[in-house]
Design an enzyme around this catalytic site. Structure first.
Site, PDB file in Angstrom:
ATOM      1  N   SER A  36       0.853  -1.198   0.000  1.00  0.00           N
ATOM      2  CA  SER A  36       0.000   0.000   0.000  1.00  0.00           C
ATOM      3  C   SER A  36       0.880   1.235   0.000  1.00  0.00           C
ATOM      4  O   SER A  36       2.059   1.168   0.373  1.00  0.00           O
ATOM      5  CB  SER A  36      -0.861   0.009   1.274  1.00  0.00           C
ATOM      6  OG  SER A  36      -1.540   1.229   1.429  1.00  0.00           O
ATOM      7  N   TYR A  48      -1.853  -0.130  10.866  1.00  0.00           N
ATOM      8  CA  TYR A  48      -2.041  -0.541   9.462  1.00  0.00           C
ATOM      9  C   TYR A  48      -0.787  -0.188   8.658  1.00  0.00           C
ATOM     10  O   TYR A  48      -0.278  -1.015   7.889  1.00  0.00           O
ATOM     11  CB  TYR A  48      -3.285   0.129   8.870  1.00  0.00           C
ATOM     12  CG  TYR A  48      -3.496  -0.249   7.416  1.00  0.00           C
ATOM     13  CD1 TYR A  48      -3.830  -1.562   7.063  1.00  0.00           C
ATOM     14  CD2 TYR A  48      -3.333   0.689   6.390  1.00  0.00           C
ATOM     15  CE1 TYR A  48      -3.997  -1.918   5.727  1.00  0.00           C
ATOM     16  CE2 TYR A  48      -3.506   0.338   5.053  1.00  0.00           C
ATOM     17  CZ  TYR A  48      -3.832  -0.974   4.731  1.00  0.00           C
ATOM     18  OH  TYR A  48      -3.988  -1.335   3.409  1.00  0.00           O
TER      19      TYR A  48
END
Ligand code: NDP
Ligand code: 8X3
Length: 253
Positions: free
Chosen positions: A140, A153
């Site tokens: 990501s 995260y």
């Protein structure tokens, strides 16, 4: 002989779109995720004379489940796995570290890091035996940068980024390619999961600009896995045009 692609998180978002595009491009598939109804639907939609589908209802957080699922595949399938897309993952919650919920942290760490490791460990011996293959890890922009409230995260996706680089070094001797894909904001079920079913908050993440969609990532993966044998794309960051960095979004409307 059929060429198999093994896709985790194949019941939604990037994984589903990638599985469908790989099937269109002649791959047979091993699909892994937890929701059996959706796996069954994928199987019904994609099975054909040219495309064999094996659906593995598995929680990637459980190493024994992963091992048993992979072992349950026929030898001819395991020995023909050409591509592994490590896509299953999630964010749970978004907020400052001091109010973080341990259970949310564990779900992210167990899925995004440990799950990716368990699946890779179970599948990679078949790629090694063939002295070929391609692992695509879905990281990501949160694995390149950090942003407010992204803490755990972001840490898990930084770990995926590091594992991609590390795996590439470990596996080069077997002719195995490793590609790290780092998308920015994409409208999938990601934010519904992150905000625990609060669709109003989830929808607000994508308001005022055109986010990426799952097909954008599927097409990127298809491009990466269709390069000639002597070419590896190591790392790709792919963003909505309106998103300049993890935390700079230019709202257009
Ligand atoms: P979705 O929520 O739409 O899809 C997530 C997929 O992961 C589902 O198929 C889900 O299937 C599967 N999954 C989740 N937990 C598990 C588990 N424990 N075991 C097996 N499968 C699991 O989100 P996206 O498609 O957006 O996300 C895919 C990946 O892309 C994730 O790794 C995410 O972090 C990453 N990403 C997403 C971005 C975005 O903005 N959307 C941007 C950058 C990266 P099931 O529930 O059936 O198990
Ligand atoms: C998902 C994209 O920016 O919400 O990985 O972390 S972001």
């Amino acid at each position: 002989m059929d060429k198999f692609a093994f896709v985790t998180g194949a019941t939604s978002g990037f994984g589903e779109a990638t599985a469908r595009l790989l099937a269109e491009n002649g791959y047979s598939l091993v699909l892994m995720a937890r929701r059996s109804d959706r796996l069954e639907k994928m199987k019904q939609d994609l099975s054909s004379d040219e495309c064999q589908i094996y659906a593995l209802q598995t929680d990637v957080r459980n190493e024994n489940e992963v091992i048993e699922a992979v072992n349950s595949l026929p030898e001819k399938v395991k020995s023909n796995i050409h591509i592994l897309v490590n896509n299953a993952g999630l964010a749970v919650g978004r907020g400052p570290i001091e109010s973080g919920i341990s259970d949310d942290w564990e779900r992210m760490i167990d899925t995004n890091i440990k799950g990716l490791l368990y699946v890779t460990k179970a599948v990679v011996p078949f790629l090694i035996a063939n002295k070929a293959g391609h692992i695509v890890n879905i990281a990501s922009i949160a694995g390149k940068e950090v942003y407010p409230g992204g803490n755990v995260y972001c840490a898990t996706k930084h770990a995926v980024d590091a594992l991609s680089r590390s795996m590439r070094i470990d596996l080069v001797q077997y002719g195995i390619k490793v590609t790290n894909i780092a998308p920015g904001a994409a409208e999938t079920e990601f934010s519904i999961v992150r905000f625990k079913g609060n669709t109003e908050t989830a929808d607000s993440v994508y308001e005022g600009y055109d986010p990426l969609v799952a097909q954008d990532i599927a097409e990127t993966i298809m491009f990466v896995v269709s390069r000639p044998a002597h070419v590896t794309i190591n790392d790709l960051t792919i963003m909505p045009t309106a998103q300049a960095s993890a935390s700079v979004l230019w709202k257009l409307y």
